[in-house]
Design a protein around this motif. Structure first.
Motif, PDB file in Angstrom:
ATOM      1  N   PHE A1402       0.819  -1.209   0.000  1.00 16.75           N
ATOM      2  CA  PHE A1402       0.000   0.000   0.000  1.00 16.75           C
ATOM      3  C   PHE A1402       0.856   1.263   0.000  1.00 16.75           C
ATOM      4  CE2 PHE A1402      -2.841  -3.221   1.638  1.00 16.75           C
ATOM      5  CZ  PHE A1402      -4.045  -2.921   1.012  1.00 16.75           C
ATOM      6  N   GLY A1403       2.102   1.144  -0.447  1.00 15.57           N
ATOM      7  CA  GLY A1403       2.984   2.308  -0.458  1.00 15.57           C
ATOM      8  C   GLY A1403       2.598   3.348  -1.468  1.00 15.57           C
ATOM      9  N   PHE A1406       3.565   1.072  -6.955  1.00 16.43           N
ATOM     10  CA  PHE A1406       3.148   0.144  -8.000  1.00 16.43           C
ATOM     11  C   PHE A1406       1.629   0.114  -8.148  1.00 16.43           C
ATOM     12  CE2 PHE A1406       7.201  -1.337  -6.321  1.00 16.43           C
ATOM     13  CZ  PHE A1406       7.958  -1.287  -7.477  1.00 16.43           C
ATOM     14  N   LEU A1407       0.925   0.482  -7.098  1.00 13.18           N
ATOM     15  CA  LEU A1407      -0.506   0.730  -7.193  1.00 13.18           C
ATOM     16  C   LEU A1407      -0.753   2.098  -6.568  1.00 13.18           C
ATOM     17  CD1 LEU A1407      -3.363  -0.165  -7.916  1.00 13.18           C
ATOM     18  CD2 LEU A1407      -3.519  -1.206  -5.653  1.00 13.18           C
ATOM     19  N   PRO A1408      -0.826   3.142  -7.382  1.00  6.09           N
ATOM     20  CA  PRO A1408      -0.976   4.492  -6.820  1.00  6.09           C
ATOM     21  C   PRO A1408      -2.229   4.605  -5.970  1.00  6.09           C
ATOM     22  CG  PRO A1408      -0.432   4.580  -9.152  1.00  6.09           C
ATOM     23  CD  PRO A1408      -0.749   3.155  -8.849  1.00  6.09           C
ATOM     24  N   PRO A1413      -9.043   0.904  -4.707  1.00  3.57           N
ATOM     25  CA  PRO A1413     -10.475   0.915  -4.404  1.00  3.57           C
ATOM     26  C   PRO A1413     -10.752   1.767  -3.173  1.00  3.57           C
ATOM     27  CG  PRO A1413      -9.721  -1.315  -4.863  1.00  3.57           C
ATOM     28  CD  PRO A1413      -8.503  -0.461  -4.772  1.00  3.57           C
ATOM     29  N   ASP A1414     -11.954   2.314  -3.112  1.00  7.70           N
ATOM     30  CA  ASP A1414     -12.298   3.226  -2.023  1.00  7.70           C
ATOM     31  C   ASP A1414     -12.152   2.567  -0.661  1.00  7.70           C
ATOM     32  OD1 ASP A1414     -12.842   5.132  -3.894  1.00  7.70           O
ATOM     33  OD2 ASP A1414     -14.998   4.737  -3.938  1.00  7.70           O
ATOM     34  N   GLY A1415     -12.458   1.263  -0.598  1.00 11.28           N
ATOM     35  CA  GLY A1415     -12.383   0.576   0.691  1.00 11.28           C
ATOM     36  C   GLY A1415     -10.973   0.411   1.210  1.00 11.28           C
ATOM     37  N   TYR A1416      -9.982   0.547   0.335  1.00 10.41           N
ATOM     38  CA  TYR A1416      -8.589   0.366   0.743  1.00 10.41           C
ATOM     39  C   TYR A1416      -7.824   1.678   0.829  1.00 10.41           C
ATOM     40  CZ  TYR A1416      -8.904  -4.703   0.114  1.00 10.41           C
ATOM     41  OH  TYR A1416      -9.228  -6.017   0.235  1.00 10.41           O
ATOM     42  N   ARG A1417      -8.448   2.729   0.357  1.00 11.27           N
ATOM     43  CA  ARG A1417      -7.681   3.971   0.263  1.00 11.27           C
ATOM     44  C   ARG A1417      -7.284   4.506   1.639  1.00 11.27           C
ATOM     45  NH1 ARG A1417     -10.329   7.645  -4.027  1.00 11.27           N
ATOM     46  NH2 ARG A1417     -10.054   5.681  -5.142  1.00 11.27           N
ATOM     47  N   ALA A1422      -3.099   5.977   5.732  1.00 12.05           N
ATOM     48  CA  ALA A1422      -2.508   5.699   7.049  1.00 12.05           C
ATOM     49  C   ALA A1422      -1.098   5.148   6.944  1.00 12.05           C
ATOM     50  CB  ALA A1422      -3.387   4.697   7.816  1.00 12.05           C
ATOM     51  N   ASN A1423      -0.635   4.897   5.738  1.00 12.51           N
ATOM     52  CA  ASN A1423       0.670   4.260   5.535  1.00 12.51           C
ATOM     53  C   ASN A1423       1.782   5.299   5.586  1.00 12.51           C
ATOM     54  OD1 ASN A1423       2.785   2.618   4.847  1.00 12.51           O
ATOM     55  ND2 ASN A1423       1.859   1.847   2.957  1.00 12.51           N
TER      56      ASN A1423
END
Length: 1519
Positions: A1402-1403, A1406-1408, A1413-1417, A1422-1423
């Motif tokens: 979640f950095g 590689f996946l900006p 998805p909204d549920g993971y943003r 928080a990262n």
């Protein structure tokens, strides 16, 4: 044997010195031995024709075992002889001269030494050879047993390893039956079995399974005589027989366990190691310190069985021991004594004492082995210690020699006169007599010339002197020894099919059979650890669901996200398989030992491990693939899915094999964790995504082609992008490439179906290479080669201010004792009047000591304290049935009552498992679990926790200290934090000096403590004394010691116990457990509390009353005068592994022990055995009903009443004057120690600095030529900046965990003593990291930043540097938090790796974040990596030309001076600025860079606070 010239062989029996061995009652004992031998012969005759079943049940204990061995010797095929001889064997280790001084290592000193070493490459280094073995020539004939004696570090273990073929030798040869190992028809690993000092076993296997696996792999089952029922049944029941023989039947189905898994006890584990040896068909048993952890009775039983085996089967037993009981020494045929790796005696055991007496050494009435060990340790010191006795001994020897000369002269004269007057026959006889007498005279002269103790006792005695003295009589001793041997064959030929199969082949079974047995064991091990399996599968399911939902149904346009997902797949699989490192490390030493024992080949083991791991890897891959492949929207074709699954299985399998190789190759767990991070970094870095193939410098391109990640990503990308979904043209035109080809070209991945299958072939080759390397690395490892003790040089253990004293305590040490105890003069305790009177008289005998000068000025007052405990019970809850979770309560202590008085030394003893340490822990209030019942009173009252901590000191068995402190620093640290704050610093320092003198470590004040066995640190005995000193400087009133003589030889044990006894003389209450004391150590104790199994008392009182008490019990045989009372009492109450009531007397001449202690129970004193044998359960009952128990109750009442009147006043007085250091002072001392320890922790800080700098150099070289003129260059540069933060942080995170966890036990001990609060240590460790993290970050920056051509803008450079430092702090604080939160380093590492995986995922690179998805943003927000990227990456690409900044559209139609790149979109190729592309792609804003930096600072502070709270409230050390 060394060349000694022409020496005529003389029968040494004629020249036994007139001074006999100290053995009172020898005649009476001889008569009893003769009687028991006759009885045993009768029993042996009865058993000779007994049934097979009765023999194998060992119904009559050792008698049955000897009968079984006799029958087997007749019915088994002829076994090869095993005559072993060492000729001039020399083994050395080269040590740089710079390491010979004991300078304290520091980061700067070692860094400078490393630089000088690099500068001296190609030059010859100045080294010195240290001899492990030096010109050793000695033989071990078949059918004999040999005990090797030597001080610690003088070659005992090396000698055994040389015979076993484990030790590398420089010169000389080891011969088996006259042939070298290469020439011998029988293979050495099949002939010789070695048992090392450490008990390493597969912890999840039961005792029976462990022995069964050894028997199945080591023994040939074919070619046994089919017509012999006994041999066939013996082969089938061998494991059960050994279990009964070693007393392991009760725990046969209990797992062995280890430090983390509860299993059998330490003594039982030691017997398991011996059992592994006994179930094999080896002809030579090599046992290194096999009695460690065993009580004397068990040691005697095991030794008796080994002696019987050697004598009856023609085998060879060579062993070493610490503190060997005299009963055990007497069982051995021969003794070898080593000093500095050289043989100074090798001959019959009976000649050991006379030999050293002939050298001029005085022997006091002590155990011979203990005296010899102390003599060869410091011969000159021994002579000074008994100077008066040596002078008397010298005069006696002169008188004896004069009488001997007169006798020989008369004999020669008579022979000459007979020759002149007799007949021819008488003349011949007279000439023979004269010749023999002349030979006697020559031998007598040789004996006299061997004396090395000078009359004036001033000549230093060296190893060379002792070696030359031995060589004078070596030939005579060897001749006498060989004359007493039975006739055996020296050929060692394999004369039958069984011998050829058993000893002539490298392994007992075929490769397939060993592979199957290893597979079965691995399956059993895996089934015993369901948590590991579930954790792996759940982790795979969790990550697959996370990845699949995070990259949910990507479209064809999301090729960058798709490629990022392909990079995540092997990376996360590699993170999952990092758990293989601790698993492989845990069993590595077991594999080393079993491979060298010939149990199996490393190829069979490695293949078994991989075969058993294959189903797990396949299951993980199926779970992972099903989630990731279908949820993320890969091509929905079954064949491509199975190709995806195949690659995930190969990648997971390959990375697991790679991590196992790292585990097998590195020396420790810490080193393994250091190496895993860089290994993962290199695999990921050269995958072709983080830096594309064209941008990799040519000097590194080979790493790209051998990286399994590059092959897997290329094949998986081809599997996806060459499908029909991506077959559409990228733009209009007849020759336009397809979308798939364009996407592959963007990341410079080769196209074509052949490359897809090349990846499969490459991973298969990689897997074969990894397995082959595992086989090779395992075969290079050796068992126990790192185990041993640093040799204590004469100068290291010689205190120039120390005078040896007798029991009266004359000398400076006694003065020091009196100085410490001077405050006792005002106290009145009738029970200790004599002790203090002696001490005062001693002080008057020497007015030059410290005590006479500073007694009034520096002595510290303390409160005398008596300890009383009534009806103590201790219960623990154990799980009875894991399936139904049923629990039951087990009572470890059962109504134990007693006392310990001030000024007395009290021993807690008992059989193995009786609860000695449990009782000590309960008395010291160190138990953190279980239920304690009863009362513990100090001076008649129940003290508060704070007062009890002030009064009590606890010396743990493991000698826990900060390894990087010196002796003086450790003592001052304890004194400063535990003594009353009112004591002036100068007085405190003088008191520490006095304690340092008392524990005899003043001459080592500046020696670093080190870890056990560490070169340059303290020896085991010195560590024991330091442990005692750390408690003494606290001026405690009550001192508890747990096994103070454990793992010490007899000399070091005597030194430690002498110090303990002197501490008791100061008026303190001293209570200690002790396992196997010799008679001299046992005599030092004033009181004894003896426990039987079940935690029940069987005796409590003065040691002088022990023998009369037990001998008054009907059915108990009286103690022989030469028997150690500690051994006798354990034999009485049933400690023998053979069982109470069984006959354990010495056997016949072919299987006996030569004078072992008789069974103490079994016959009435007045009725010739009319009474039945005593049961161990009878003794606790008898004690409870005895007058002795009632006297103990009366004494308890007296102590309580005597303390009632003054207890409250004393407590109040002590509380007023015993306020310890303030929190500020405590924190300052803890911080000072932490900074000093960090400065000296070279392995941690210097290694970390070198690795991080090396990683910076690697990244710098890798990105040296990377330009930002295309998408691949920009992505590579972003990935490089991201990776530097991730992987350098991971190194800091992983390397800190073992350091913090390693100090946990030390901190727990110091916290239990109320020295400081746990949070102080946490803060100090965190602050001590600051300078090293700053320096390492600066080194990384200087190397990487400028080589990678990053921004030279001052503000950007400063921001990068500060952010890099703060991220390093953050990673370290995360490791501190997890180290304090979780109970083990393994679980802390697993948690840390999980955090790293989630942070990496979640950095936002590689996946900006905007594409999540909204549920993971929220996880992205928080990262902490997100904010690190904002401060590290975005400023590096920022360009402000007025065309728009921030989150403006990355497409710019305006002319710009900022660098641009061409971006492939579904609508074609567009030109964008690099700055806008980076900000829009990452979803970050340049204007927020400083806010992001302070967010990272907040995370670092937050985890620091969390680690502080975890240290404050969590304690993982359970007792």
């Amino acid at each position: 044997m060394a060349d000694m010239g022409e020496v005529e062989i003389i029968n040494v029996d004629d020249f036994v010195p007139s001074t006999p061995r100290i053995d009172p009652g020898e005649d009476d004992q001889g008569e009893r031995d003769a009687e028991t031998e006759e009885e045993q012969e009768q029993e042996l005759e009865e058993l000779h024709n007994a049934s097979v079943d009765s023999l194998l049940r060992l119904s009559k204990g050792p008698v049955s075992y000897r009968a079984l061995l006799r029958r087997l010797a007749k019915e088994m095929p002829e076994l090869p002889a095993c005559n072993i001889e060492l000729r001039g064997v020399t083994s050395t280790v080269e040590v740089p001269v710079a390491q010979e001084d004991h300078a304290i290592p520091t980061v700067a000193r070692n860094a400078w030494a490393a630089i000088k070493k690099l500068a001296a490459i190609g030059k010859k280094q100045d080294t010195r050879s240290i001899y492990r073995l030096h010109d050793v020539s000695v033989s071990f004939p078949a059918g004999t047993t040999t005990l090797v004696l030597a001080p610690p570090g003088h070659g005992k273990t090396s000698l055994l390893q040389a015979i076993a073929g484990i030790l590398d030798i420089n010169s000389g040869e080891v011969l088996f039956n006259g042939r070298t190992a290469e020439e011998s028809e029988a293979l050495v690993p099949r002939l010789a079995a070695y048992v090392g000092q450490d008990d390493v076993h597969m912890p999840q296997l039961t005792v029976r399974e462990t022995l069964t696996f050894a028997a199945q792999n080591a023994n040939v089952t074919e070619h046994l005589p089919a017509d012999s029922e006994l041999v066939q049944e013996y082969a089938r029941q061998r494991v059960d027989l050994v279990l009964r023989l070693l007393g392991l039947t009760n725990c046969a189905d209990t797992i062995v366990g280890n430090d983390l898994i509860r299993g059998v006890s330490g003594g039982e584990k030691r017997r398991v190691s011996i059992g592994e040896l006994l179930v094999t068909n080896a002809r030579c048993f090599l046992l290194d310190q096999y009695s460690t952890g065993l009580d004397a009775s068990t040691t005697i039983d095991i030794t008796r069985s080994l002696v019987a085996w050697a004598h009856l089967t023609g085998g060879v037993v060579v062993s070493t021991m610490l503190q060997p009981p005299p009963e055990v020494v007497d069982m051995y045929d021969n003794v070898v004594v080593l000093r500095e790796g050289q043989v100074v005696y090798a001959g019959p055991q009976q000649r050991l004492r006379p030999f050293f007496q002939d050298l001029g050494f005085y022997f006091p009435p002590m155990d011979t082995a203990d005296i010899v060990t102390e003599i060869v340790t410091h011969p000159s010191k021994w002579v000074r210690k008994y100077s008066a006795e040596h002078k008397t001994h010298h005069k006696q020897q002169q008188e004896q020699q004069q009488h001997e000369d007169e006798r020989l002269q008369l004999k020669i004269t008579a022979a000459i006169e007979g020759d002149a007057s007799g007949t021819s026959d008488t003349n011949a006889n007279a000439k023979a007599v004269a010749s023999a007498t002349s030979a006697e005279t020559a031998f007598a002269k040789r004996r006299r010339s061997s004396k090395i103790v000078s009359p004036d006792m001033t000549t230093p005695i060296t190893t060379g002197h002792m070696r030359k003295a031995y060589e004078v009589v070596a030939a005579d001793l060897e001749a006498h020894r060989r004359a007493s041997l039975p006739a055996t064959s020296d050929s060692g030929r394999l004369t039958n099919e069984f011998s050829k199969a058993q000893y002539g082949r490298p392994y007992a079974k075929s490769f397939g059979q060993h592979l199957m047995l290893s597979v079965q064991r691995q399956l059993r091990l895996m089934s015993r650890d369901p948590q590991f399996l579930v954790a792996h599968l759940v982790q795979s399911l969790f990550l697959s669901l996370i990845l699949g939902s995070l990259f949910w149904q990507l479209s064809t346009a999301d090729f960058q996200l798709r490629v990022g997902l392909l990079l995540f797949v092997p990376t996360l699989l590699a993170f999952n398989n990092m758990a293989e490192v601790p698993v492989a490390m845990a069993v590595r030493d077991v594999v080393y030992r079993q491979y060298h024992a010939g149990f199996y080949s490393t190829a069979a083991y490695t293949l078994a491990v991989n075969l058993v791991h294959l189903p797990l890897a396949l299951a993980e891959s199926i779970i992972f693939s099903c989630g990731v492949y279908w949820m993320s929207g890969f091509v929905e074709e079954v064949d491509r899915f199975f190709f995806f699954l195949l690659f995930l299985t190969l990648v997971g399998f390959s990375t697991a094999s790679m991590f196992r190789i790292i585990s097998y190759a590195v020396p420790s767990m810490e080193a393994g964790q250091v190496m895993v991070g860089p290994a993962n970094a290199v695999l990921t870095l050269f995958s072709g995504i983080m830096i594309t193939r064209a941008n990799i410098p040519p000097w590194f391109i080979w790493i790209y082609y051998i990286s399994p990640f590059s092959w897997s990503i290329r094949s998986l990308a081809l599997n996806e992008f060459e499908s029909d979904r991506y077959a559409a043209a990228a733009h209009n035109g007849t020759s336009a490439p397809t979308l798939g080809e364009l996407y592959l070209e963007s990341y410079e991945l080769q196209s074509g179906g052949a490359w897809k299958w090349y990846g499969v072939l490459a991973l298969l080759v990689y897997l074969v290479i990894m397995v082959s390397l595992s086989v090779w690395v395992l075969s290079r490892g050796k068992p126990d080669t790192s185990r041993g003790t640093s040799r204590v040089e004469e100068k290291d253990d010689e205190n120039p201010h120390l005078s040896y004293t007798d029991d009266k305590g004359v000398g400076q040490r006694a003065d020091t004792v009196v100085s410490i105890a001077a405050s006792l003069s005002s106290l009145d305790d009738e029970t200790n009047t004599d002790s203090r009177t002696n001490g005062n008289s001693n002080s008057n005998s020497n007015s030059n000591g410290l005590g006479s000068v500073s007694r009034d000025q520096h002595a510290l007052p303390f409160e005398e304290a008596s300890l009383v405990f009534k009806d103590l019970c201790y219960d623990v809850t154990i799980k009875k049935d894991k399936t139904h979770k049923k629990e039951t309560t087990k009572r470890l202590l059962n109504n134990v009552s007693g006392y310990a008085r001030a000024g007395e030394l009290t021993a807690l003893m008992g059989v193995t498992g009786a609860g000695k340490t449990t009782l000590l822990d309960v008395l010291a209030r160190r138990k953190t679990g279980g239920t304690t019942l009863g009362n513990i009173l100090v001076n008649g009252t129940v003290p508060s926790k704070a007062r009890f901590a002030r009064l009590v000191g606890y010396c743990e068995q493991n000698d826990l200290h900060e390894p990087f402190s010196t002796v003086e620093e450790a003592l001052h640290f304890s004194a400063a934090l535990r003594l009353p704050a009112s004591i002036p610093e100068e007085k405190r320092k003088v008191f520490v000096e006095e304690v340092m003198d008392l524990i005899e470590l003043s001459h080592l004040r500046n020696r670093i403590i080190g870890s056990p066995g560490q070169e340059g640190g303290l020896s085991q005995g010195q560590r024991k004394r330091l442990t005692l000193g750390v408690e003494l400087v606290a001026n405690t009133s009550i001192l508890f010691l747990d096994e103070p003589t454990s793992q010490l030889d007899s000399r070091e044990a005597e030194v430690v116990m002498r110090v303990v006894r002197n501490v008791a003389r100061t008026g303190r209450t001293v209570v200690c457990t002790i396992h196997q004391p010799n008679a001299e150590l046992f005599s030092m104790f004033d009181q004894l509390l003896l426990l039987a199994k079940g935690g029940r008392a069987v005796f409590h009182g003065p040691t002088a009353k022990l023998q009369p008490y037990f001998e008054a019990i009907p059915g108990v045989l009286p103690k022989d005068e030469h028997v150690n009372p500690a051994t006798w009492m354990l034999d009485v109450i049933g400690a023998s592994s053979a069982g109470v009531g069984e006959d354990t007397t010495a056997g016949s001449s072919d299987g006996g022990d030569g004078g072992a202690v008789n069974s103490a129970v079994g016959r009435s004193a007045d009725d010739d055995g009319a009474l039945p044998p005593m049961s161990p359960d009878d003794f606790p009952r008898m004690y409870e009903e005895s007058e002795l128990r009632r006297s103990v109750g009366r004494q308890i009442d007296v102590l309580v009443r005597a303390a009632d009147g003054s207890a409250d006043d004393k407590a109040e007085s002590v509380d007023e004057t015993s306020m310890r250091a303030t929190s500020r002072v405590q924190l300052s001392f803890v911080m000072r120690r932490a900074f000093v320890a960090s400065w000296r922790n070279v392995d941690y800080n210097l290694t970390r600095l070198v690795v991080i700098t090396g990683l910076g150099l690697l990244f710098g070289l890798l990105y040296l030529r990377v330009k930002e003129d295309d998408l691949a260059g920009v992505v590579s540069k972003m990935a490089g900046l991201f990776s530097t933060a991730i992987f350098s942080g991971a190194i800091n995170l992983l390397t800190a965990i073992p350091v913090i966890v390693g100090l946990r036990a030390v901190v727990a001990r110091e916290r239990a003593a109320n020295m400081y609060a746990g949070w102080m240590h946490s803060i100090a460790m965190a602050l001590a990291e600051f300078p090293y993290l700053i320096v390492s970050s600066l080194c990384f920056l200087c190397v990487f930043y400028f080589m990678a051509s990053l921004s030279l803008d001052g503000a950007t450079l400063i921001l990068y540097f500060l952010t890099h430092i703060v991220l390093a702090f953050l990673m370290v604080f995360i490791s501190h938090f997890f180290s304090n939160l979780f109970p083990t380093a393994e679980t802390a590492t697993l948690a840390a790796s999980t955090v790293m995986s989630v942070s990496f995922l979640f950095g936002g690179l590689f996946l900006p974040g905007p594409a999540m998805p909204d549920g993971y943003r929220w996880i992205w927000h928080a990262n902490f990596i997100k904010y690190g990227l904002n401060a590290l990456v975005v400023p590096q690409f920022y360009c402000d030309d007025g065309a728009g900044t921030g989150n403006s559209s990355m497409l710019s139609g305006n002319a710009t001076s900022c660098p641009t790149i061409d971006l492939v979109t579904p609508d074609g190729i567009e030109e964008v600025t690099v700055s806008n592309y980076v900000q829009d792609f990452l979803g970050l804003d340049y204007d927020n860079r400083w806010a992001a930096f302070f967010a990272v600072v907040g995370y670092a502070v937050g985890f620091w606070i969390f680690s502080f709270l975890a240290a404050r409230y969590i304690n993982h050390v359970k007792r």
